[in-house]
Design a protein around this motif. Structure first.
Motif: not given
Length: 317
Positions: A216-226
């Motif tokens: 589980t990662l914070p939203r901002d990092r997850a969006v960048s990775i996506g």
């Protein structure tokens, strides 16, 4: 019955502790242990339990502590005023503890009401944001379909994929077992790869594989990775298999000793080191990928050869 049982438990604990103290200091502080017992009974089982615990503690002190011991008679005349003051002190303690207990319950009820209102607001906010994402995606898709230029249609398709990637990360904020503001990367990347496979028409011969550890990662990092995955997979699908009808693209997100590692690899024709550093044809995609990697707190490394291309992003924990 619960109040009665809890009052008896508190009184018994105070009396047992009193007996233990009497083994080393007999008669020291005969009234001291009644106060915490009455306080605990009132706080956890309301004022009736405090009254009962106070009565039992008072009776024990009277019968077993004040001379003559094992008698209800009072040998010293000052003991009766002491018992009266002790009773009054117990009553004040019970009153204060019960008022405090009620104040805490009111505060907890108010907090629960505010949480319920916040959850309702977040649900409404999520609904509106989801609708906005859907509207933007629909407009981009409509414009892409109407565009007469293949280059313009491709650019609109890339923008559409980026918007949809952000929208998927937003949806994962409100479902699953991740905490508030966190995204479960395994389900997020799986859904993203499925959508990319459908959008890029990767069917049959060209296969897109996706594997991720449950992180589980914070939203901002997850969006960048996506968005990184979106750019790299799209880039590989467009350029890696020129002149070929088959191929494989793999996406892997795994836990590393100092954080996480994202890798996107293909078994295509490879490319030159110059194009890896400047982006295929010096396009916007490579610059966006590097920007997204910086936003995610990672460093990007690319390798290419006759057996294909691999792009790795090292993310610090």
């Amino acid at each position: 019955m619960t109040q009665l049982a809890f009052a008896l438990l508190c009184a018994t604990a105070a009396i047992s502790l009193r007996a233990g103290i009497d083994l080393f200091a007999a008669g020291a502080g005969p009234f001291a242990l009644g106060y915490p017992a009455v306080l605990v009974a009132t706080l956890f089982a309301r004022w009736p339990a405090g009254m009962l615990c106070g009565a039992l503690s008072l009776a024990h002190t009277w019968y077993f502590m004040l001379p003559p011991i094992h008698s209800w008679l009072l040998k010293r005349p000052e003991d009766l005023p002491r018992l009266a003051v002790l009773t009054f002190a117990y009553l004040i303690l019970i009153l204060i503890a019960d008022l405090f207990r009620r104040a805490v319950r009111r505060a907890a009820a108010e907090r629960d009401r505010e949480i319920a209102e916040r959850d309702l607001f977040l649900e409404e906010f999520d609904h509106r944001v989801t609708n906005n994402f859907a509207l933007v995606a629909a407009l981009l898709d409509l414009q892409r379909r109407r565009s007469a230029s293949e280059e313009t249609a491709a650019a609109l398709g890339s923008a559409l994929a980026r918007v949809q990637s952000i929208a998927r990360a937003h949806r994962h904020l409100y479902r699953g077992n991740a905490g508030p503001g966190d995204v479960d990367m395994a389900s997020y990347l799986s859904e993203l790869c499925t959508a990319l496979s459908d959008a890029l028409f990767l069917q049959g011969a060209i296969v897109l594989e996706c594997a991720s550890d449950h992180v589980t990662l914070p939203r901002d990092r997850a969006v960048s990775i996506g968005l990184i995955v979106n750019e790299l997979v799209t880039n590989a699908a467009k350029h890696a298999f020129t002149g070929r009808d088959s191929g494989r693209i793999s996406v892997r997100f795994a836990t590393a000793p100092r954080g996480w590692t994202l890798s996107v690899a293909d078994d295509g024709r490879g490319t030159s080191p110059e194009l890896l550093t400047q982006g295929r044809a010096g396009g916007l995609g490579q610059r966006l990928t590097e920007s997204f990697a910086r936003q995610a707190g990672g460093t990007l490394r690319a390798e290419s050869g006759p057996d294909g291309t691999r792009v790795t992003v090292e993310l610090a924990g």
